[in-house]
Motif scaffolding. Structure first.
Motif: not given
Length: 166
Positions: A146-156, A160-164
């Motif tokens: 769960i922690t790894a998924t949350a970190v992955g979503l946050l990093a994604g 995405a925000a930086l790419a925009r």
């Protein structure tokens, strides 16, 4: 090959279902044990045996309130009664089952360790200890996932925000 694949999916299923080998007890058995305790009256040994059967049924119940009732009965009998080492071992074991059922795995493990101090080769207690340790390990793996998924979503989301922006 099919047997290997079947075992793989079975192990994944049991991992997520949390299946253990500890038996469950139905409400009708609990009612029968309660009736037996009431009928025993104050008849010393008979009442004591009836209370132990009721405690067993309660801590093996699917209903959390029954499990808590069983825990309370067992704790009271441990503090109020000078019992033999065998009886104490049985009560500690049932108490460990109760705490396992209520999700208090560390307390359950402490009680199983006390059982094993009394009877180091007792197979039931050894099996329960392994079940508790497996449950603790499984919960840790799920927490890490769960922690790894949350970190992955946050990093994604940040990527995405930086790419925009660019």
């Amino acid at each position: 090959m099919e047997a290997t694949i079947g075992k793989f999916f079975e192990s994944i299923g049991s991992f997520f279902s949390g299946g253990d080998q500890i038996p469950w007890c139905d409400r009708d058995i609990i009612v029968g044990c309660e009736r037996e305790v009431a009928e025993a009256g104050d008849a010393g040994e008979r009442k004591s045996e009836s209370i132990m059967r009721l405690s067993w049924a309660l801590v093996h119940s699917r209903q959390p309130e029954d499990v808590q009732r069983g825990i309370a009965m067992l704790e009271a009998s441990l503090t109020n009664n000078a019992s033999s080492p065998l009886e104490q071992r049985e009560k500690l074991y049932l108490l460990a089952i109760g705490y396992y059922r209520s999700g208090e795995f560390s307390r359950s493990r402490q009680l199983v360790d006390r059982c094993l101090e009394i009877a180091p080769d007792w197979r039931q207690a050894l099996t329960l200890k392994k079940t508790i340790e497996d449950k603790i390990a499984k919960d840790g793996v799920i927490g890490i996932g769960i922690t790894a998924t949350a970190v992955g979503l946050l990093a994604g989301g940040i990527a995405a925000a930086l790419a925009r922006k660019n």
